[in-house]
Write an enzyme that holds these catalytic residues in place. Structure first.
Site, mmCIF file in Angstrom:
data_model
loop_
_atom_site.group_PDB
_atom_site.id
_atom_site.type_symbol
_atom_site.label_atom_id
_atom_site.label_comp_id
_atom_site.label_asym_id
_atom_site.label_seq_id
_atom_site.Cartn_x
_atom_site.Cartn_y
_atom_site.Cartn_z
ATOM 1 N N GLN A 24 -5.149 0.567 -8.509
ATOM 2 C CA GLN A 24 -3.870 0.511 -9.219
ATOM 3 C C GLN A 24 -3.383 1.923 -9.554
ATOM 4 O O GLN A 24 -4.119 2.712 -10.143
ATOM 5 C CB GLN A 24 -4.033 -0.322 -10.506
ATOM 6 C CG GLN A 24 -2.756 -0.525 -11.291
ATOM 7 C CD GLN A 24 -1.706 -1.339 -10.530
ATOM 8 O OE1 GLN A 24 -2.011 -2.357 -9.905
ATOM 9 N NE2 GLN A 24 -0.464 -0.891 -10.578
ATOM 10 N N ASP B 270 -2.622 -2.156 0.286
ATOM 11 C CA ASP B 270 -1.367 -1.539 -0.170
ATOM 12 C C ASP B 270 -0.600 -0.892 0.993
ATOM 13 O O ASP B 270 0.570 -0.541 0.839
ATOM 14 C CB ASP B 270 -1.673 -0.462 -1.221
ATOM 15 C CG ASP B 270 -1.326 -0.920 -2.626
ATOM 16 O OD1 ASP B 270 -0.518 -1.850 -2.760
ATOM 17 O OD2 ASP B 270 -1.864 -0.326 -3.583
ATOM 18 N N LYS C 243 -1.890 -9.848 -10.774
ATOM 19 C CA LYS C 243 -2.446 -9.876 -9.410
ATOM 20 C C LYS C 243 -3.670 -10.786 -9.370
ATOM 21 O O LYS C 243 -3.842 -11.585 -8.455
ATOM 22 C CB LYS C 243 -2.819 -8.446 -8.962
ATOM 23 C CG LYS C 243 -1.594 -7.610 -8.621
ATOM 24 C CD LYS C 243 -1.908 -6.136 -8.426
ATOM 25 C CE LYS C 243 -0.609 -5.366 -8.187
ATOM 26 N NZ LYS C 243 -0.777 -3.915 -8.127
#
Ligand code: NAP
Length: 281
Positions: free
Chosen positions: A96, A119, A52
């Site tokens: 995460q 997200d 990422k």
């Protein structure tokens, strides 16, 4: 059969995003920023976060990774998120997953400002998506959606079958396809006859976590099949779709790896840029 090349599509998307970031820099004299919080030393999480960061740098985003040990207190993480919420240089925050057991995942998700929730997991974004309003959309289903649209731009009236009803994949996928006027069936572990459901589909999205669950004779001719699954097996990483069998029937199919995976990260960058743009209005 069209082999849907997710790597290529993701590279094209990153190229577009890079261009957009350059334009935003000229317009606002600043670039979107993505902050990722990584807790613990799980190898897959470390790899995801590294990828990422690399992709964010590639398109010109300001990117930062904040690392905590497994033993970090929940309070410390929540306070850091509050701090990032107030930081104007941070457009998007991602924690995460998975998290250590002593940290409440939902609390973490709900502490992130919905406007910085890249997200798309915050209940506010989930609600906005299902109401058809502007929202951050979870990266994996967004990537699937973009791949489907590349093969078939007009989804009006198509019959879509989603295999799996997770908050991460199946449910947001359903909303995205409903918005495109598909007739959507969402299936799960209690579905009575999964094969019969799949045989009705013009589009199948499999997000289950069972190696090669979707078989060749579950798929009618001309179906677009998107395989979200990532399963470690003796023969390596395989998806939720039996690639060899299904490729004989499908109109288009994503490989695993090299299909949905690369698009997921590219969509995270896209979401970060969208959050930035919304914050400038
Ligand atoms: P999840 O939260 O475990 O959900 C799995 C879903 O599959 C559940 O809704 C479950 O039904 C359903 N299911 C289980 N067995 C089934 C069966 N026999 N028939 C039909 N449905 C069944 O999984 P997830 O997080 O959505 O992930 C799914 C897969 O995608 C995993 O392999 C994961 O590694 C992969 N993944 C890939 C990416 C990517 O970037 N490519 C990103 C995220 C996840 P119930 O609700 O009834 O239990």
């Amino acid at each position: 059969m069209i082999l849907i090349d997710g790597k290529k599509a993701a590279a094209e998307l990153r190229q577009e995003l890079k261009h957009e970031v350059t334009e935003l820099k000229v317009k606002y004299n600043k670039v979107p920023g993505l902050t990722v919080i990584l807790i613990g030393d799980l190898t897959p999480s470390q790899i995801y976060v590294r990828n990422k960061e690399k992709s964010a740098n590639e398109v010109g985003l300001k990117s930062e990774v904040i690392k905590y040990p497994d033993s970090v207190e929940e309070k410390t993480v929540l306070e850091k998120i509050e701090e990032l919420n107030k930081d104007e240089t941070v457009s998007g925050i991602l924690v995460q997953l998975p998290l250590p057991k002593h940290i409440d995942k939902q609390k973490v998700i709900e502490t992130i400002l919905p406007s910085k929730d890249v997200d798309g997991f915050h209940p506010m974004n989930v609600g906005n998506l299902s109401s058809g309003y502007e929202s951050s959309v979870p990266c994996t289903p967004l990537g699937c959606y973009l791949l489907i649209k590349k093969v078939e731009p007009n989804l009006n009236g198509k019959k879509a079958v989603i295999v799996g009803r997770s908050n991460l994949n199946g449910k947001p996928m359903t909303q995205l396809l409903l918005k495109e006027n598909c007739t959507v069936t969402i299936t799960h572990s209690k579905t009575k006859d999964l094969k019969a459901e799949c045989l009705e589909a013009d589009i199948i999205v499999a997000a289950v976590g069972i190696p090669e669950l979707v078989k060749g004779d579950w798929v009618k001719k001309n179906t677009i099949v998107i395989d979200v699954g990532i399963n470690k097996t003796d023969k390596g990483i395989v998806g939720d779709v039996d690639f060899d069998e299904v490729s004989k029937n499908a109109k288009a199919l994503t490989p695993v790896p090299g299909g949905v995976g690369p698009m997921t990260i590219a969509c995270l960058l896209k979401n970060t840029i969208e959050c930035f743009k919304r914050s400038q209005i």
